[in-house]
Design a protein around this motif. Sequence first.
Motif, short mmCIF file in Angstrom:
data_model
loop_
_atom_site.label_atom_id
_atom_site.label_comp_id
_atom_site.label_asym_id
_atom_site.label_seq_id
_atom_site.Cartn_x
_atom_site.Cartn_y
_atom_site.Cartn_z
N LYS A 132 0.83 -1.21 0.00
CA LYS A 132 0.00 0.00 0.00
C LYS A 132 0.87 1.27 0.00
O LYS A 132 0.68 2.16 -0.83
N SER A 133 1.81 1.32 0.94
CA SER A 133 2.65 2.53 1.01
C SER A 133 3.50 2.68 -0.24
O SER A 133 3.71 3.80 -0.72
N THR A 134 3.98 1.57 -0.76
CA THR A 134 4.77 1.63 -1.99
C THR A 134 3.95 2.26 -3.12
O THR A 134 4.45 3.10 -3.88
N PRO A 175 2.40 11.16 4.80
CA PRO A 175 3.03 9.85 4.64
C PRO A 175 2.95 8.96 5.87
O PRO A 175 2.62 9.43 6.96
N GLU A 176 3.25 7.69 5.64
CA GLU A 176 3.29 6.73 6.73
C GLU A 176 4.37 7.15 7.73
O GLU A 176 5.44 7.60 7.34
N GLY A 177 4.05 7.03 9.01
CA GLY A 177 5.04 7.38 10.04
C GLY A 177 5.17 8.87 10.25
O GLY A 177 6.14 9.35 10.82
N LEU A 208 -3.63 9.79 2.17
CA LEU A 208 -3.39 9.61 3.60
C LEU A 208 -2.91 8.19 3.84
O LEU A 208 -3.64 7.24 3.58
N ASP A 209 -1.69 8.06 4.35
CA ASP A 209 -1.13 6.73 4.59
C ASP A 209 -1.21 6.39 6.07
O ASP A 209 -0.43 6.89 6.87
N GLU A 210 -2.18 5.55 6.41
CA GLU A 210 -2.40 5.10 7.79
C GLU A 210 -2.43 6.23 8.81
O GLU A 210 -1.63 6.25 9.75
N PRO A 211 -3.37 7.15 8.65
CA PRO A 211 -3.43 8.27 9.60
C PRO A 211 -3.80 7.84 11.02
O PRO A 211 -3.59 8.62 11.95
#
Lengths: 237, 346
Positions: free
Chosen positions: A43-45, A85-87, A161-164
């Motif tokens: 997903k993040s990729t 982004p994630e993180g 939105l990556d894993e908010p």
Amino acid sequence: MSTLLEVKDLQVAYGSILAVKNVSLTVNEGEIVTLIGSNGAGKSTTLRTISGLLKPKAGTITFAGERIDGKEGHEIVAKGLCQSPEGRRIFPRMSVRENLELGAFLRNDKAAIESDMQRVLELFPRLRERIEQKGGTMSGGEQQMLAVARAMMGAPKLLLLDEPSMGLAPVLVDIIFETIVKIREQGITILLIEQNAAAALDVADRAYVLESGSIKMSGNATDLAKDEAVTKAYLGG
Amino acid sequence: MSILSKGYQARQDRRRYLERTLGTLAALGILYWLGINFAKSPSQFFQASLIGLSNGVLYALIALGYTLVYGIIELINFAHGDLFMLGTVFSANFISVWFGKTHTGIAAFGIFAACLVAVMTFGASINVGIERFAYRRLRRAPKLAPLITAVGMSFILQFVGLHWNGSGQKTWNSILPSGQIKIDNVTIPYTTIISVIITVPLLILMSWIVSRTRQGKAMRATAQDQDAARLMGINVNRTISFTFALGGALAGAAGLIFQQTRGLTSYNLGYQLGLIAFTSAVMGGIGNLQGAVLGALLIGLIQGLNDGLPIGLGQQWSQTVVFSILILLMAFKPTGLLGKTVTEKV
Ligand SMILES: Nc1ncnc2c1ncn2[C@@H]1O[C@H](COP(=O)(O)OP(=O)(O)O)[C@@H](O)[C@H]1O
Ligand SMILES: [Mg+2]
């Protein structure tokens, strides 16, 4: 409804390892679309490639009618595609205000930036209280709010939105999802990645299910939420 | 709390106590030494400080180039000192060979000003070129690859210097006025005044660019998180180039000032001055701009006082004193004087 983002037959590799094998998806203007899948599914990729941080090995990405695959990250932001982004990745040695100002780095419309600043601070009152605090000294939840708010400061047409909700306390997770709905009400289209599939399907119009680098299912969010395979794999049912 | 961690705590406390006592003793010793020297000859004291500080501002110009580059891509640019050296050779040729100026005068001042602009452009262009062709492609490679490339670059620049300047040291006439101001027994050469007049505004301009301008903001963001900076719409490659340009321009200016105040050029100057400047950057906390300036002024001052005071170790101990202080400082504060360890929550 017009198509805002179209990803076609996307493949992305880290060295010789193919992390994204076969991803095609579309996001229409005004929608919330979610991409769900377990850890390591790619997903993040996928999001990093859409934002130009990674170059695709194959496939095309079209945003607002224009090919953006292979373009540099800053060129893609300039077209109105912003990502949280994630993180979180906030700037730890800068204040909340400076982080938000950086979100508007490419904009020159001073007055509009200021009114957007007020708008996001309305959305996240917690950030207003901490406006002069250094980003790196805030709690995880506050940093997550800052990451989302910062992406909104770019006045995006499409917000990724990556894993908010990652690593947040349940109360904060609810606040984040309520905010996502409010952001859409302000006319911003959203592509949302979540591990918390139940909550994501709840706010989304449509959804895609990603499994080891390939899209396995797609459809109406409410339909997918009732689907047996999805329930079993992602909703703990 | 377990017995084990209690014992550990006690040891820590004892160690900290010992460190503080030693530190205080060392500080008192230095103050005493400064005190008796000042009492013996105030004018010599001021003279030595003045020489030290004027060397210090020169070191600062070079040190900033190390710290700027380290701050943004965590690379120790070993070639930076040699870039400064090329700046000295460029300035000497620009003024004395190309424009044939060997004496002071109004026209010479004009040439000096033109040379400042030219040598800063020269330094900036070379530094940008080095980044573009050597370091950029290694940005995602293991840290050792760009590091060894930088060492290689240092040799290449020295080689250029060797061919351009010859294998020996060359002396040149300065086109700056050679007089001096005398206040009591302290003499201040015009060259010192001129070099301070050039350096201080450059340092201020530099700090203004980094803290107040849009480019500076992009630099700080890129230094903290490159991918996040890209997601803000920052052109990371251009920002890194800009950083190399700034560092290179300052090294060029330092080259001109050195060449005109000392009147000499040599292909291996970069090694000596570069090492001192790099040490300044580390002493101040590498990556921290104010730190680099502070470290440079301190090292200049330490050298000046050590070399110039009536009761002291004298010039032959100069480097030993500087590096002893550096090693002591690193033992007690590994991040340098102003280097901070930010608390970052994951
Ligand atoms: N920087 C990287 N280098 C090599 N492999 C990576 C890198 N980042 C992610 N991967 C691999 O790519 C796959 C997909 O990762 P990712 O896109 O982060 O998954 P998700 O976001 O769905 O959890 C995983 O197998 C992961 O191990
Ligand atoms: Mg992920």
